[in-house]
Write a protein that holds these residues in place. Structure first.
Motif, PDB file in Angstrom:
ATOM      1  N   LYS A 132      32.362  37.393  41.029  1.00 13.74           N
ATOM      2  CA  LYS A 132      33.406  36.705  41.792  1.00 13.74           C
ATOM      3  C   LYS A 132      34.768  37.020  41.187  1.00 13.74           C
ATOM      4  O   LYS A 132      34.889  37.513  40.064  1.00 13.74           O
ATOM      5  N   ARG A 133      35.827  36.685  41.927  1.00 17.05           N
ATOM      6  CA  ARG A 133      37.200  36.892  41.462  1.00 17.05           C
ATOM      7  C   ARG A 133      37.752  35.573  40.925  1.00 17.05           C
ATOM      8  O   ARG A 133      37.602  34.528  41.547  1.00 17.05           O
TER       9      ARG A 133
ATOM     10  N   ASP B 105      30.769  30.189  46.370  1.00 14.16           N
ATOM     11  CA  ASP B 105      31.650  30.253  45.205  1.00 14.16           C
ATOM     12  C   ASP B 105      32.129  28.854  44.827  1.00 14.16           C
ATOM     13  O   ASP B 105      31.482  27.876  45.190  1.00 14.16           O
ATOM     14  N   SER B 106      33.248  28.766  44.123  1.00 10.42           N
ATOM     15  CA  SER B 106      33.734  27.458  43.659  1.00 10.42           C
ATOM     16  C   SER B 106      34.046  26.499  44.798  1.00 10.42           C
ATOM     17  O   SER B 106      34.073  25.288  44.591  1.00 10.42           O
TER      18      SER B 106
ATOM     19  N   ARG C 140      44.006  35.414  36.338  1.00 14.32           N
ATOM     20  CA  ARG C 140      43.781  35.291  37.772  1.00 14.32           C
ATOM     21  C   ARG C 140      43.696  36.700  38.357  1.00 14.32           C
ATOM     22  O   ARG C 140      44.509  37.553  38.045  1.00 14.32           O
ATOM     23  N   GLY C 141      42.711  36.920  39.211  1.00 21.73           N
ATOM     24  CA  GLY C 141      42.527  38.218  39.837  1.00 21.73           C
ATOM     25  C   GLY C 141      41.453  39.064  39.191  1.00 21.73           C
ATOM     26  O   GLY C 141      40.991  40.038  39.781  1.00 21.73           O
ATOM     27  N   ASP C 142      41.022  38.720  37.972  1.00 22.06           N
ATOM     28  CA  ASP C 142      39.953  39.467  37.309  1.00 22.06           C
ATOM     29  C   ASP C 142      38.634  39.280  38.058  1.00 22.06           C
ATOM     30  O   ASP C 142      38.357  38.201  38.589  1.00 22.06           O
TER      31      ASP C 142
ATOM     32  N   VAL D  93      36.463  30.313  40.836  1.00 20.18           N
ATOM     33  CA  VAL D  93      36.150  31.659  41.316  1.00 20.18           C
ATOM     34  C   VAL D  93      35.963  31.656  42.823  1.00 20.18           C
ATOM     35  O   VAL D  93      35.511  30.662  43.402  1.00 20.18           O
ATOM     36  N   THR D  94      36.334  32.774  43.425  1.00 22.10           N
ATOM     37  CA  THR D  94      36.219  32.920  44.866  1.00 22.10           C
ATOM     38  C   THR D  94      35.702  34.311  45.175  1.00 22.10           C
ATOM     39  O   THR D  94      36.121  35.283  44.544  1.00 22.10           O
ATOM     40  N   GLY D  95      34.811  34.397  46.139  1.00 16.65           N
ATOM     41  CA  GLY D  95      34.344  35.704  46.591  1.00 16.65           C
ATOM     42  C   GLY D  95      35.381  36.351  47.486  1.00 16.65           C
ATOM     43  O   GLY D  95      36.122  35.667  48.199  1.00 16.65           O
TER      44      GLY D  95
END
Length: 124
Positions: free
Chosen positions: A43-44, A87-88, A25-27, A77-79
């Motif tokens: 995306k993150r 995103d997701s 998480r966070g990558d 994933v989230t921008g």
């Protein structure tokens, strides 16, 4: 959260030989867009297989009370710029097979060069 990357004019180092199962998480990852397979997006990672995630904490695309379990072999994933990110929240969990790399550093412009550190804090 402030956008990590600009819309244009930046160059990054991308690690392409990664094991998608080693993502955290966070990558910051690059993946083929589920909406437009001709595009690669950045995306993150905010959810790993088995995680329960809030579909849309902003409440714009789904009630902020709606949660889903990220399926096996998928990530959520989230921008970083939620107001303008596709995103997701829109296309759901991303299959690990679509993940193409992990961002390591921004190299241009030189004044903004940096190694991307994972500072994600999990709230349990």
């Amino acid at each position: 959260m402030f956008p990590t990357m600009g819309m244009y004019g930046e160059a990054v180092l991308e690690l392409k030989w990664i094991d998608p199962r080693s993502l955290r998480r966070g990558d910051l990852v690059t993946h083929i867009s589920p909406v437009d397979p001709t595009r690669k997006v950045c995306k993150r990672v905010t959810g790993l297989p088995g995680d329960v995630v809030c579909v849309d904490p902003t409440g714009e695309y789904a009630p902020s009370t709606e949660h889903v379990v990220v399926p096996r072999n998928h990530i959520w994933v989230t921008g970083d710029n939620l107001a303008y990110s596709r995103d997701s929240r829109i296309y759901g969990p991303v299959p690990l097979g679509l993940v193409k790399g992990k961002l390591y550093a921004r190299v241009l412009p030189l004044r903004d060069a940096t190694v991307f550190r994972n500072t994600f804090d999990l709230i349990d």
